[in-house]
Design an enzyme around this catalytic site. Sequence first.
Site, short mmCIF file in Angstrom:
data_model
loop_
_atom_site.label_atom_id
_atom_site.label_comp_id
_atom_site.label_asym_id
_atom_site.label_seq_id
_atom_site.Cartn_x
_atom_site.Cartn_y
_atom_site.Cartn_z
N ASP A 122 17.42 46.67 -18.32
CA ASP A 122 16.58 46.74 -17.13
C ASP A 122 16.26 48.21 -16.95
O ASP A 122 16.93 49.10 -17.51
CB ASP A 122 17.29 46.14 -15.90
CG ASP A 122 16.29 45.85 -14.77
OD1 ASP A 122 15.14 46.35 -14.85
OD2 ASP A 122 16.65 45.14 -13.82
C1 BGC Z 1 13.39 45.27 -12.30
C2 BGC Z 1 12.89 44.45 -13.47
C3 BGC Z 1 11.53 44.92 -13.88
C4 BGC Z 1 11.59 46.40 -14.21
C5 BGC Z 1 10.26 46.98 -14.60
C6 BGC Z 1 13.33 46.76 -12.59
O1 BGC Z 1 13.63 47.49 -11.45
O2 BGC Z 1 14.72 44.92 -11.99
O3 BGC Z 1 12.86 43.10 -13.14
O4 BGC Z 1 11.07 44.17 -14.97
O5 BGC Z 1 12.05 47.11 -13.07
O6 BGC Z 1 9.41 47.04 -13.52
#
Ligand code: BGC
Length: 760
Positions: A231
């Site tokens: 993530d």
């Molecule tokens: C989120 C993800 C997301 C990523 C990119 C993170 O903060 O938890 O779900 O895909 O950011 O935006």
Amino acid sequence: MRKKELLKILEKMTVKEKIGLLSGKDGWNTKPVKRLGIPSIRMTDGPHGLRNQREGHDLGIGNSIPATCFPTASLLACSWDRELAEKQGRAIGEEALDQNVQIVLGPGNNIKRSPICGRNFEYFSEDPFLSGNIAAGLIEGIQSKGVGTSLKHFAANAQETDRLVINERISERALREIYLASYEIPVKKAKPTTLMCAYNKINGDYCSQSKWLLTDLLRKEWGFRGVVMSDWGAVDNRPQGVYAGLDLEMPSSDGMNDKEILKSYKGEKTVMKTVDDRFDGKLTEKQIDACAERMLNLILTLDGKRSGKKCDYDAHSELAAEIARECMVLLKNDGLLPLSEGMKIAVIGEMAERPRYQGSGSSQVNPHTVVKPLDEIKKYAQVTYAKGYSLDDDTDLSKIGEAVKAAEGKDAVVILAGLPDSYESEGFDRTHLNIPESHLELIRRVSEVNQKVAVVLCNGAPVVMPFLGQVCVVLEAYLSGQSGARAIAEILFGKANPSGKLAESFPCALEDNPSYLNFRGNGETVDFGEGIFVGYRYYEKKNMPVLFPFGHGLSYTTFTYSDPVVSEKKIGENDALTVRVKVKNTGSFDGKEIVQLYVKEASPRFLRPVKELKGFEKIDLKVGEEKTVEFRLDRRAFAYWDETEHRWRVDSGKFEILIGASSADIRVSEEVEVIAENPPKKLTIYSSFRDLRLHPNGAQATEEILKLMEKKESEIASDDEKDALLSLDWCILRNIVTMFGAKLPITKLQKMLDAVNKKS
Ligand code: BGC
């Protein structure tokens, strides 16, 4: 791509180039290796539409290229329809091709442990079987277009509070039966190209560097062949991540962690402390190659060659309405719906002109158009509109008077209420289940002057409804995407027959929720103290009333269930069982029914939920039509996770197959006996005398011990409960020696047990 070809390319790469593949070039792209013609691939959020940020707006939110905003996961799950999820997936895949995106960052399928998790609108259900199957449908749809997916956030990202550091203490059984099962289903069924690891720790290990999670379980046990990415910002100790099987760090760490990997490869000291005892801080080229090979495979499979194909966004806007129509849940209807065309109607609530149709955070899509409930309702009725409340100031009660006036004397009133944007979002959790006081007061005052009130709720997750007794109708629209308003109007006026059912329980109060005493934790740690008893598994076990049960949803027609049949009355644990049931539309509307199958172990030896969802089908029935629905159950439908043997286990016994319209509305049932072939439990000195006595190879040892104690078999057990405490049967074997005078040393006892265990 074929392994041989991958290895050939890998051979030509320097270690630095290989390490380069293991982190992003920026916020959304992988690094190209120009020298070898390896392109860069692009990924964007996800999950209910594309958030493809325009150049120069890398990590911000907003400024993304317009795309279709489909219903969010919490609503899509209420379809209980894998094919519909697939359809949504195909459309998202087409938009990805159109926008030159190779991976869509979704679906999100964390289990809804608590109704107040701020990100619940991005997740499907409290039940892993439902959640996992809807996720599988979405993945299959997106991937059918040659676009990749990223199933997230692996695993158990069940709260937003302290998500970057929180250590979740979860029992092995709860992990397996609930939190991991939600991933296991789509990983095995739909083979997502990538998984995104969660921010949090599980039982002490960051998901981004847990070898157990990313390699032992995901790859070795479940057979996952794709890439695991982090993530955004979930990486803690990058070399340890490589060791654990985290292939890609996102976004770019600006070279910092590439250097760390290189240092670790060279045996130099790295910045972060190693926390896994099995990892000595040094990475071999083979370990780097394993990640690089998976990255190469991903990049060369999704190389963007299919991209650039234009898609029809207008058709997708229509599709978004169709999906919303299939999902919205009619929670209550005392006969007011469907409304008649041409009625005089008051439409109240600012959400009618400023709809709340998606959640806040990284999933936010920038849609081409957004349909308004007010405009849609006007197509069917003579409408008087009043704001009723302010979305910008939830304490403002000044607009209620005007709304009450608008409601007076009308044939019906439609109030749009729910959670404003500021109430729920990625990044924080709610603290209560209330909608704003101004919405509540509005409903109360309006229902005093007009008895025909329908409330349409727009919210990402459950709310409490103190107004339930004051109104005729509650339609749960959730966050229904850019065209959701069309579906609202169609359902209100009977142009569509509601067919969604809740994918989560609505509790009467937040305090009733099983995670209530532990949720959020202490900043460092959170205990999943409720174990496997999540959602309906808890409410049913405690025999506790809920506002609306899991699986609930009304229709304008009625369905009758009959003739349940099981293919066999007695099966072996590895045999498949077929279950059939007839369902008939006995009302006066064509409609769709979601038929739910639950399995209940009749007399479990150990603690189990009352029943668990193990099958569902959505069927379309014209008035008077009858169909037979068929389910196939395999071993897992009867199994639970045995923490003592670390495996799925089925116990012999009777199981009830319960089929119905919701978890609380079982219509028919059948019984099946399952014969399990469990090897006898390994005996230790801590096993009971009874375990030894009943062990298939235990006769000789039992006899020897009895002889040494000068006891007869008849003296072992007593039917009289008072004597049970003194009964030899309940004694552990160690105490037979230490307390009850069996004249044999523990070492000899151990040898006897070894012999018994060896024979089995
Ligand atoms: C989120 C993800 C997301 C990523 C990119 C993170 O903060 O938890 O779900 O895909 O950011 O935006």
